[in-house]
Design a protein around this motif. Structure first.
Motif, PDB file in Angstrom:
ATOM      1  N   SER B   8      43.803  44.690  31.837  1.00 25.08           N
ATOM      2  CA  SER B   8      44.816  43.696  31.481  1.00 25.08           C
ATOM      3  C   SER B   8      44.238  42.287  31.657  1.00 25.08           C
ATOM      4  O   SER B   8      43.298  42.084  32.425  1.00 25.08           O
ATOM      5  N   PRO B   9      44.830  41.284  30.961  1.00 23.76           N
ATOM      6  CA  PRO B   9      44.350  39.898  31.106  1.00 23.76           C
ATOM      7  C   PRO B   9      44.422  39.409  32.545  1.00 23.76           C
ATOM      8  O   PRO B   9      43.599  38.626  32.984  1.00 23.76           O
ATOM      9  N   ILE B  10      45.421  39.913  33.283  1.00 21.87           N
ATOM     10  CA  ILE B  10      45.568  39.502  34.695  1.00 21.87           C
ATOM     11  C   ILE B  10      44.317  39.902  35.479  1.00 21.87           C
ATOM     12  O   ILE B  10      43.821  39.161  36.331  1.00 21.87           O
ATOM     13  N   ALA B  11      43.805  41.097  35.148  1.00 26.14           N
ATOM     14  CA  ALA B  11      42.605  41.576  35.855  1.00 26.14           C
ATOM     15  C   ALA B  11      41.437  40.618  35.650  1.00 26.14           C
ATOM     16  O   ALA B  11      40.659  40.350  36.574  1.00 26.14           O
ATOM     17  N   TRP B  12      41.325  40.098  34.426  1.00 25.25           N
ATOM     18  CA  TRP B  12      40.237  39.152  34.159  1.00 25.25           C
ATOM     19  C   TRP B  12      40.430  37.860  34.950  1.00 25.25           C
ATOM     20  O   TRP B  12      39.466  37.243  35.395  1.00 25.25           O
ATOM     21  N   LEU B  13      41.711  37.461  35.097  1.00 22.82           N
ATOM     22  CA  LEU B  13      41.980  36.234  35.849  1.00 22.82           C
ATOM     23  C   LEU B  13      41.676  36.412  37.337  1.00 22.82           C
ATOM     24  O   LEU B  13      41.233  35.489  38.014  1.00 22.82           O
ATOM     25  N   ILE B  14      41.947  37.612  37.830  1.00 22.67           N
ATOM     26  CA  ILE B  14      41.727  37.879  39.259  1.00 22.67           C
ATOM     27  C   ILE B  14      40.242  38.112  39.546  1.00 22.67           C
ATOM     28  O   ILE B  14      39.772  37.886  40.661  1.00 22.67           O
ATOM     29  N   ALA B  15      39.505  38.509  38.522  1.00 20.45           N
ATOM     30  CA  ALA B  15      38.112  38.912  38.728  1.00 20.45           C
ATOM     31  C   ALA B  15      37.263  37.882  39.483  1.00 20.45           C
ATOM     32  O   ALA B  15      36.544  38.255  40.433  1.00 20.45           O
ATOM     33  N   PRO B  16      37.314  36.560  39.131  1.00 22.32           N
ATOM     34  CA  PRO B  16      36.475  35.607  39.875  1.00 22.32           C
ATOM     35  C   PRO B  16      36.793  35.582  41.366  1.00 22.32           C
ATOM     36  O   PRO B  16      35.889  35.558  42.204  1.00 22.32           O
ATOM     37  N   ALA B  17      38.112  35.599  41.681  1.00 17.93           N
ATOM     38  CA  ALA B  17      38.509  35.573  43.093  1.00 17.93           C
ATOM     39  C   ALA B  17      38.035  36.841  43.799  1.00 17.93           C
ATOM     40  O   ALA B  17      37.534  36.792  44.935  1.00 17.93           O
ATOM     41  N   ALA B  18      38.188  37.975  43.098  1.00 17.49           N
ATOM     42  CA  ALA B  18      37.760  39.250  43.682  1.00 17.49           C
ATOM     43  C   ALA B  18      36.252  39.251  43.916  1.00 17.49           C
ATOM     44  O   ALA B  18      35.765  39.716  44.955  1.00 17.49           O
ATOM     45  N   LEU B  19      35.531  38.685  42.949  1.00 15.54           N
ATOM     46  CA  LEU B  19      34.072  38.633  43.074  1.00 15.54           C
ATOM     47  C   LEU B  19      33.671  37.770  44.268  1.00 15.54           C
ATOM     48  O   LEU B  19      32.792  38.146  45.067  1.00 15.54           O
ATOM     49  N   LEU B  20      34.334  36.620  44.388  1.00 15.77           N
ATOM     50  CA  LEU B  20      34.047  35.737  45.531  1.00 15.77           C
ATOM     51  C   LEU B  20      34.331  36.451  46.847  1.00 15.77           C
ATOM     52  O   LEU B  20      33.564  36.358  47.803  1.00 15.77           O
ATOM     53  N   PHE B  21      35.468  37.168  46.882  1.00 13.28           N
ATOM     54  CA  PHE B  21      35.859  37.887  48.097  1.00 13.28           C
ATOM     55  C   PHE B  21      34.806  38.939  48.470  1.00 13.28           C
ATOM     56  O   PHE B  21      34.424  39.081  49.624  1.00 13.28           O
TER      57      PHE B  21
END
Lengths: 348, 291
Positions: B8-21
């Motif tokens: 989902s598009p939300i997953a793409w939006l969360i991806a940078p934060a998740a990657l940083l985490f």
């Protein structure tokens, strides 16, 4: 068949590529020496004068890390391709490093010719690597508080100084660790008499403790402490226009050595350059420049300092003989127990 | 025929934060945890072996300082959090209910202003105020109120004073957002039904602001227990916290393995306290989960 125009185009393209690529090729051929060095005035002179002159003479680049602490970074880098070629620290860190095989055991005149001109303390059995400068750890005191100039380490225990004497958080500061050993010598059987040292430390309470020498300088300058353990350069640097009512005293029992030590990492890919750098730092002209800038006593016997520096720094065999070098190998082996004990003594 | 599910598009939006985490928390924490179970650095030292000795060293505490350091860390964290809440809540409530936009902006600037200065600078400022020759002691001695300097620094008191000053803005900013979203008419309705000002606040506003209290408290608690600079400068020999011990193990004892074990212990104990705190507040709020 290649036409003349096409050949000219290709030739021009290759020439352009060579022109653009040349600096990087040259750069790839230039050796880089990775070192550690201090910040502050020392760092300014190193970056402005000493290192550029070295780079020019040895046709290399020097990458200097001033972000302390250095040893943890060296610990996590590969031994075959270490993060530093030359490690500059005080003596006790070098002993930690050599225990883990991170630096060389000894550096001799064979690798570094100027070692032949050093005072014996610079390469004694208490040193891993080679000492390039030393400071004397003694007592700094305010001259505007009616105190007589201290002559003994015992003067720090004067009841009049309760609450206005200064020392260090021993687990994190080598001056504090050296002072603890000195307490063993002054009040007990020698530098390794820890029971006597602990008892003497208890008697110094109440004492204001700091974790680095810069903070002790500030405490002395602001009169927060009237007398404290400090190295001579930390007091002498406030001369001339910076003159402050503080002075340094060398106790009669001797001053402790705070050595500036250089060493080479065994896995360095530019070991010859690393030795050349240490040799360069031991040259009389380089030693004189740095010694007079930061009030460090040069390790090279051949250095002739200006009169005002010569009068105060350790520049003769007689003055050098007052230096006491702690056995850091012995200390580091007992460090955990000592840290726990002094923390309990000084708490509360 | 089935088609592959698209993220989902939300997953793409969360991806940078998740990657940083993952890069800056999960990975370093994993390395730290692994190191805490080794005798040395297994990458550079082939003789390093698996061991639990670092945890045993802490648990049995033959040195007699580690348990005290943990307790001291938690005590300072809890006291700092409670005081920050007591100072921050009324201020946040006042800001949230302020009608004047200009007034709100001015107060907001006053709250944020200290955050524009580094923690080291602010701590040194407190040192000049609280030390024996500092502003308070010098003034009181000149006025003849005291003969000897008051022990305002190099102890837990000085450490907590400086920590509260540093972390109150975090509490205020968190609470202001939550209190600002509480419908004022609810409190007015309670009052019109006969509740006094205090009762309306205790039974309406306070429970509705619990999510803000929880978030602000957790933020301040987490920052306080991990503080290093302020306890080091203000605490002297009276204060020894786990972050100070960890820095000591890495920077001067050169024992990153034991430092890793101390880090894991601090995180586990903190998580336990956070979960317990969350449950207590959830129960107070009527059984709803707070976080």
């Amino acid at each position: 068949m290649i036409s003349r125009r096409k050949a000219l185009h290709t030739g021009a393209g290759l020439a352009a590529l060579a022109t653009v690529g040349a600096p990087s090729i040259l750069h790839a051929q230039t050796k880089t020496l990775k070192i550690t060095t201090w910040g502050g005035k020392w760092g300014e002179i190193m970056k402005a004068t000493v290192l550029p002159a070295f780079e020019k003479e040895f046709k290399c680049t020097v990458s200097a890390d001033q972000a302390f602490p250095f040893l943890p970074k060296l610990q996590v880098s590969s031994k075959n391709d270490p993060i530093y070629d030359v490690l500059h620290t005080n003596s006790n860190e070098q002993w930690n490093a050599v225990t883990e095989g991170l630096v060389m055991d000894k550096i001799t005149a064979k690798e570094v010719p100027n070692v032949a001109d050093l005072y014996p303390y610079a390469v004694s059995d208490k040193i891993v690597g080679v000492t390039i400068f030393t400071s004397a750890i003694g007592l700094g005191f305010r001259t505007d508080k009616g105190l007589t100039k201290p002559t003994s380490w015992k003067d720090l225990a004067d009841p009049k100084l309760a609450g206005s004497r200064g020392g260090y958080l021993i687990p994190v500061n080598s001056l504090g660790q050296a002072h603890l050993m000195m307490l063993g010598k002054v009040y007990g059987k020698g530098l390794t008499d820890l029971d006597a040292a602990y008892k003497a430390l208890e008697a110094l309470k109440p004492i204001k403790l700091v974790d680095f020498t810069g903070q002790m300088e500030k405490m002395l300058l602001s009169a927060e402490v009237s007398m404290g353990v400090i190295h001579d350069s930390g007091v002498y640097r406030y001369e001339g226009p910076n003159m402050q009512p503080v002075d340094f005293a060398s106790p009669s029992e001797g001053v402790l050595a705070l050595e500036q030590v250089l060493n080479v990492t065994p896995g360095s890919k530019v070991k010859e350059l690393a030795f050349a750098y240490i040799d360069y730092m031991l040259r009389p002209d380089v030693q004189k420049m740095l010694a007079e800038a930061v009030w460090y006593s040069p390790a090279n016997k051949k250095v002739k300092l200006e009169a005002k520096y010569d009068a105060k720094l350790l520049t003769t065999p007689e003055k050098v003989a007052t230096l006491i070098q702690p056995d850091w190998k012995w200390y580091n082996a007992r460090r955990e127990d000592i840290d726990a004990r002094v923390t309990k003594i000084l708490k509360g | 025929m089935t088609t592959a599910a698209r993220p989902s598009p939300i997953a793409w939006l969360i991806a940078p934060a998740a990657l940083l985490f993952v890069l800056f928390f999960v990975l370093p924490f994993g390395v730290m945890t692994a190191m805490s179970f080794y005798s040395g650095n297994p990458v550079t030292n082939p003789n390093a072996f698996l061991t639990t000795r670092h945890y045993e060293r802490f648990i049995f505490d033959t040195a007699g300082i580690f348990h005290e350091a943990l307790w001291s860390t938690l005590r300072i964290g809890l006291i700092t959090t409670v005081i920050s809440l007591l100072i921050g809540y009324p201020l946040a409530h006042w800001m949230a209910r302020m009608q004047s936009r200009l007034g709100h902006a001015l107060v907001l600037m006053a709250v944020i202003a200290p955050m524009l200065t580094g923690i080291v600078v602010r701590t040194f400022a407190w040192m000049t105020i609280l030390q024996d020759k500092g502003v308070i002691n010098t003034t009181l001695m000149q006025w003849g109120v005291i003969e000897k300097p008051l022990p305002l620094m190099y102890n837990e008191f000085g450490t907590i004073v400086a920590l509260v000053h540093i972390y109150v803005p975090f509490m205020v900013l968190t609470l202001t957002g939550v209190i600002g979203r509480i419908d004022e008419r609810l409190e007015q309705a309670a009052r019109s039904l006969g509740a006094g000002r205090l009762r309306a606040f205790v039974e309406v506003t306070l429970p509705l602001s619990l999510p803000g209290i929880l978030a602000g408290s957790l933020l301040v608690f987490a920052l306080s227990i991990s503080a290093y600079v302020t306890p080091s400068l203000m605490g002297g020999t009276d204060v020894l916290t786990l972050p100070m011990l960890i820095a000591q193990q890495v920077g001067t004892s050169f024992n990153p393995n034991f430092a890793g074990a101390l880090g894991v212990i601090l995180l586990l104990v903190s998580l336990t306290i956070v979960v317990a705190y969350n449950r207590i507040l959830a129960r107070l709020a009527g059984g709803q989960g707070m976080a």
